[in-house]
Structures are given as C-alpha cells and as structure tokens.
Write a protein that holds these residues in place. Sequence first.
Motif, PDB file in Angstrom:
ATOM      1  N   THR A  92       0.815  -1.218   0.000  1.00  0.00           N
ATOM      2  CA  THR A  92       0.000   0.000   0.000  1.00  0.00           C
ATOM      3  C   THR A  92       0.846   1.265   0.000  1.00  0.00           C
ATOM      4  O   THR A  92       0.528   2.248  -0.680  1.00  0.00           O
ATOM      5  N   CYS A 125      -2.269  -9.222  -2.420  1.00  0.00           N
ATOM      6  CA  CYS A 125      -1.011  -8.469  -2.531  1.00  0.00           C
ATOM      7  C   CYS A 125      -0.124  -9.076  -3.604  1.00  0.00           C
ATOM      8  O   CYS A 125       0.687  -8.386  -4.210  1.00  0.00           O
ATOM      9  N   ILE A 182      -6.074  -3.697  -4.892  1.00  0.00           N
ATOM     10  CA  ILE A 182      -5.266  -2.629  -4.274  1.00  0.00           C
ATOM     11  C   ILE A 182      -5.856  -1.244  -4.605  1.00  0.00           C
ATOM     12  O   ILE A 182      -5.958  -0.382  -3.729  1.00  0.00           O
TER      13      ILE A 182
END
Lengths: 220, 220
Positions: free
Chosen positions: A50, A197, A203
């Motif tokens: 992130t 991920c 995301i």
Amino acid sequence: MHEIHVGKDLREHNREIARENREKLKGRGIVALNLMSAPGAGKTSLLVSTIPHLKDKYNLGVIEGDLQTSRDAERIKELGIDVYQIQTGGVCHLDASMVHSAMHELDLAAIDLLFIENVGNLVCPAEFDLGEDGRVMLLSITEGDDKPKKYPLMFAESRLLILNKIDLLNHVDFDISRAKREALDINPRLEILELSCRTGDGIDEWISWIDRFYSESGGA
Amino acid sequence: MHEIHVGKDLREHNREIARENREKLKGRGIVALNLMSAPGAGKTSLLVSTIPHLKDKYNLGVIEGDLQTSRDAERIKELGIDVYQIQTGGVCHLDASMVHSAMHELDLAAIDLLFIENVGNLVCPAEFDLGEDGRVMLLSITEGDDKPKKYPLMFAESRLLILNKIDLLNHVDFDISRAKREALDINPRLEILELSCRTGDGIDEWISWIDRFYSESGGA
C-alpha cells in the motif's frame, strides 16, 4: 479476553488513554487506522503493497505491534517510512497506553496518516480502543469462510473487512458469499473488499477506500 | 496475555486445576493431547481427517473450544465420536477449569485418547496448562515462515509442530527450512511433520506419532 481477566478499572483506564490519544491525533489533523487480523493474514504485506501508492499523497507513519522481533518494522522502514516498533513482550494485543508511548516517539507534526498494525490475534485486539479513527480487519481466505460467526467481535467492530490472499481462491474451499453474508449478519454496515497483494487485485479499491476514509475523518 | 492481566493467583489456580485434571486422566488411563494454532490453521479439519484412522484402535473423545458456535463439534459428532463443546463466550483460550467441567460431562470410562481442540489463537492458549499429556501445534504454511520467532511461546511449549496445508507450497512464499530452523532454535526437542488434509500427505506419519506418543504416555 474476558471480564475475569481484565477488570473494569483496567478497561476504563484503557478508554481514558484512548480518549487522550484520539484528542491528540485530532488536534494534529492525523487520521489513524488500526489494522487487525489473525497471525499471518497479511497485515504487513498489505502495508508494504500500500505504501508506494500513498507516500506521494500523504505523510505516513506506522506503529508496528509484535510480541517479539522488529521484522515487520524493518520491512516498513525499508520503504522510507517513519515507523515505531512496539514489542509487547507476550501481551497478545496493543492497548492505548502502548500507542500513547509510541506517539511520544514519532514526529507527529510530520504525519497525517497513521497505520497501527496490531498483534496478530482475532480476539483480544478488538476489545482495546487505541484512539484510532477506524478499524480495518483482514481475513485471509485460507483461514476458512466460517470465521465471522466464530470470532464475531472483530467483525462487529470493524469498518472494513479485507478478504485477503484472493489469488488462492482456486486452491482452498472458501465460499466468498457465505463469508460475506455471515460478516454482514454480524455487522450490516461493514464494507468488504477482496484483495491479493501477490497479484495486486483490489489494491486500487483499497487505496480509494483510504482516500475516502481520510477525507470523511477530517484529514487535512 | 501478561502478568498485568492475569494475576499470580489466577495462574496458580489454573495450575492447581490442571494438576487435578492430569491426575484424573492418569487415573483412568486416558492420554490427552491439546491442539493449538492460529484461527483457520486447520485443527478441526485435521481431527476430521485423523479420526477415521484411529477410531478402530482407540476409544476417542474430543473437547472442542470455541468463542461462539458449535460448528466444529458438529463436524466431529458426525463421525460418531463423543464430543463436548466449550463455548468460552469471548475468552481467547481454554483454561483448566473449563476442561475440568467438560470432563464431568464426558463418559471418561469410555475414552482412552482425548483430543482437546483449543481456541484459535497463537498466543494465550500456550500459557494455560489444561492437564494434557502433550501439546501439538499447527502452523498453516499460508501464515508465513516468520511465525516461530514472532510467537515463540507456543513453539517452546509444544511436543509436535505440524506444518499444515503443505499442498499450497507452490502458491505461497514459505521457506520450510527457515521455519523449521527457527522453530528448532526456540525448541530443539520439537518434532516436526509436514501435512495436508486435502491430499492426505503426512497423515500416516501423524498417526504413527500419535501411536508412539500414546504408548510413551502410558496409555493402555
């Protein structure tokens, strides 16, 4: 944890410190998110994925909670982020006073979005207000779709549920609609995202959620 | 959990009840295994896969620990096994007195091998002696190979570590030799098995381990 083990005084004490933390964070315009999950559900990996998307928009800070080791903090530090490691020495959750101490060590004037990664535990962290603006929980799909009803408090207390490791969906028995339905039975206002991920799926939606949460929470 | 939350009296009380449980089990020739892991590491699935291999050799009993729900107990009951469900009502571990109460409800004269499935939590269950003969912990490889040093107590207190969901090895980043090395650094006497309930790999070794443990522990 349970009333037998944590007396009312201790809980009330935690609430008072959490209130102080919240006022201090608000006073400085910092928005704080408390990340919670079982061990190994991917909290640190999520932060690592992130941070590159956020670091040009926000001044980031991270508080890492672990029983032992500073491995998670080292992974965050490599990304050039101000990070403070709390080693709880065996305590299975963060509490408000641990976060209070960490806040003294961080350069709060240089932070506007603070992630607090809690100790890996689906139970106790949900009982301790840290002064955060919102709670985000991760459920790795490898943990099973029966978790919401088995560990209801964390689902009840979270704003956002991230169903993580969604890339493994073909390799495990996990009924996404069942997990969502049971989570929403417990907390009808819970928002839910699916994410990996490894592949990057989800995301963008997570970054958008953070942007929206940040502005709704009064971030500068 | 930590001294601040669980005072010495409570710990000493737990030890006393655990001693009583142990004497009672020994007196009846029952061997008891305490199964511990993070949520969703596969404790119940392991029992479901194990029971058919054991039920002709042993009279089995199961105590199921969960925060809420009796789903795990129902899965065991379908196999025709005497099972008692402890719902801890939010307490994040089993303690000796919960097991003591459960032992009153089970037909102990008809049991010679007792599995106690603890609440899903990598931290607190390790601190509470239940009166068992040995502890077996599961680590799902989806949780990551960094867990031994991050959650050392459970690794230190276990006789056997089962690396579970080994069928997912090609789909996750998990360094088996690292995980083993770090677990053995913490507990050099720890035995380690690799297992998959999906493929059946490792089940034979696990059954052999149980047979050996049962006779070493004085089972009839």
